[in-house]
Design a protein around this motif. Structure first.
Motif, mmCIF file in Angstrom:
data_model
loop_
_atom_site.group_PDB
_atom_site.id
_atom_site.type_symbol
_atom_site.label_atom_id
_atom_site.label_comp_id
_atom_site.label_asym_id
_atom_site.label_seq_id
_atom_site.Cartn_x
_atom_site.Cartn_y
_atom_site.Cartn_z
ATOM 1 N N VAL A 1 5.461 8.612 7.616
ATOM 2 C CA VAL A 1 4.062 8.625 8.021
ATOM 3 C C VAL A 1 3.997 8.167 9.475
ATOM 4 O O VAL A 1 4.463 7.073 9.809
ATOM 5 C CB VAL A 1 3.202 7.697 7.124
ATOM 6 C CG1 VAL A 1 1.767 7.665 7.629
ATOM 7 C CG2 VAL A 1 3.271 8.137 5.680
ATOM 8 N N ASP B 1 9.905 2.582 -0.695
ATOM 9 C CA ASP B 1 9.425 1.756 -1.798
ATOM 10 C C ASP B 1 10.372 0.573 -1.962
ATOM 11 O O ASP B 1 11.584 0.744 -1.968
ATOM 12 C CB ASP B 1 9.400 2.567 -3.097
ATOM 13 C CG ASP B 1 8.479 3.772 -2.985
ATOM 14 O OD1 ASP B 1 7.487 3.683 -2.254
ATOM 15 O OD2 ASP B 1 8.764 4.782 -3.637
ATOM 16 N N LEU C 1 8.595 5.022 5.444
ATOM 17 C CA LEU C 1 8.017 4.083 4.484
ATOM 18 C C LEU C 1 8.797 4.204 3.184
ATOM 19 O O LEU C 1 8.824 5.254 2.570
ATOM 20 C CB LEU C 1 6.540 4.395 4.254
ATOM 21 C CG LEU C 1 5.665 4.388 5.505
ATOM 22 C CD1 LEU C 1 4.250 4.804 5.141
ATOM 23 C CD2 LEU C 1 5.671 3.017 6.155
ATOM 24 N N PRO D 1 1.129 5.948 -4.140
ATOM 25 C CA PRO D 1 0.921 4.702 -3.390
ATOM 26 C C PRO D 1 -0.551 4.307 -3.351
ATOM 27 O O PRO D 1 -1.419 5.101 -3.682
ATOM 28 C CB PRO D 1 1.434 5.050 -2.000
ATOM 29 C CG PRO D 1 1.251 6.517 -1.880
ATOM 30 C CD PRO D 1 1.424 7.074 -3.261
ATOM 31 N N TYR E 1 0.793 -1.230 0.000
ATOM 32 C CA TYR E 1 0.000 0.000 0.000
ATOM 33 C C TYR E 1 0.822 1.277 0.000
ATOM 34 O O TYR E 1 0.357 2.315 -0.443
ATOM 35 C CB TYR E 1 -0.963 0.000 1.189
ATOM 36 C CG TYR E 1 -0.263 0.211 2.517
ATOM 37 C CD1 TYR E 1 -0.159 1.485 3.063
ATOM 38 C CD2 TYR E 1 0.301 -0.849 3.203
ATOM 39 C CE1 TYR E 1 0.499 1.692 4.258
ATOM 40 C CE2 TYR E 1 0.953 -0.646 4.397
ATOM 41 C CZ TYR E 1 1.051 0.624 4.925
ATOM 42 O OH TYR E 1 1.700 0.825 6.100
ATOM 43 N N ASN E 2 2.029 1.264 0.530
ATOM 44 C CA ASN E 2 2.801 2.505 0.613
ATOM 45 C C ASN E 2 3.800 2.652 -0.537
ATOM 46 O O ASN E 2 4.470 3.665 -0.638
ATOM 47 C CB ASN E 2 3.543 2.592 1.950
ATOM 48 C CG ASN E 2 4.628 1.528 2.071
ATOM 49 O OD1 ASN E 2 4.332 0.355 1.936
ATOM 50 N ND2 ASN E 2 5.846 1.928 2.331
#
Length: 197
Positions: A152, A159, A157, A123, A105-106
């Motif tokens: 966050v 990739d 976070l 994202p 999700y991120n």
């Protein structure tokens, strides 16, 4: 040769071209073996610490090992770098879709086609495989880059994902090609008829 034979041969040729133009091939990289096909692989790593890179192969797919790299089996952007996996084809193709693994999700990524950024995804994108617009033909290379890391709720976070597979198809033959084949068959038939008469 009779005109009906020439017309039949032309129809057979056109049918062969149409079926060949529709055949798509998927290249799956999830076995960890060195991938083979009408393409070569490359990478690029840019950032504060990366000085070089190499393409890696593992059970999840293809990754990029930036030197140095904490996660050499993934296309990622850690530490403070952007890793790009490049696929360069031996001839022009139509890129149909791209499938990623370990994509959550991120994560977000940027897709480059023929050296130029085509689009940015995520994202939160759930489409996997990612279908490429059918209007994009004559692809001689594409690249996938891990976009950036974000913070966050105090968590970093980043990739990180792998290229699991991609699907390509031959570049479609334009309708003018079929007309040219038909016209040449008709001219051949007329020429033979004149010769015989």
């Amino acid at each position: 040769m009779k005109i009906s034979h020439i017309a039949g041969a032309a129809a057979f040729m056109v049918t062969g071209f149409v079926s060949a133009a529709g055949a798509a091939t998927t290249y799956d990289f999830t076995g960890g073996a060195n991938p083979a096909g009408p393409f070569s692989l490359g990478c690029q790593a840019t950032g504060l610490l990366n000085v070089d890179c190499e393409v890696t192969y593992n059970a999840e797919g293809l990754g990029v090992k930036g030197i140095p790299d904490l996660q050499p089996g993934e296309i990622d952007n850690w530490p403070k770098s952007q890793e790009t996996l490049w696929v360069n084809f031996d001839y022009d193709v139509r890129l149909v879709d791209v499938t990623l693994r370990m994509f959550d999700y991120n994560d977000d990524f940027e897709l480059f086609i023929n050296g130029s950024m085509d689009s940015s995804y995520g994202p939160g994108i759930s489409d996997n495989p990612y279908t490429i617009s059918p209007d994009i033909n004559f692809v001689n290379s594409f690249g996938i880059r891990a976009s950036s890391s974000s913070i966050v709720d105090g968590l970093i976070l980043k990739d990180n994902f792998t290229l699991a597979s991609f699907k390509v198809a031959p570049v479609p033959v334009p309708a003018a090609g079929f007309l040219l084949i038909g016209a040449m068959a008709a001219l051949g038939a007329v020429g033979r008829r004149r010769k015989a008469g």
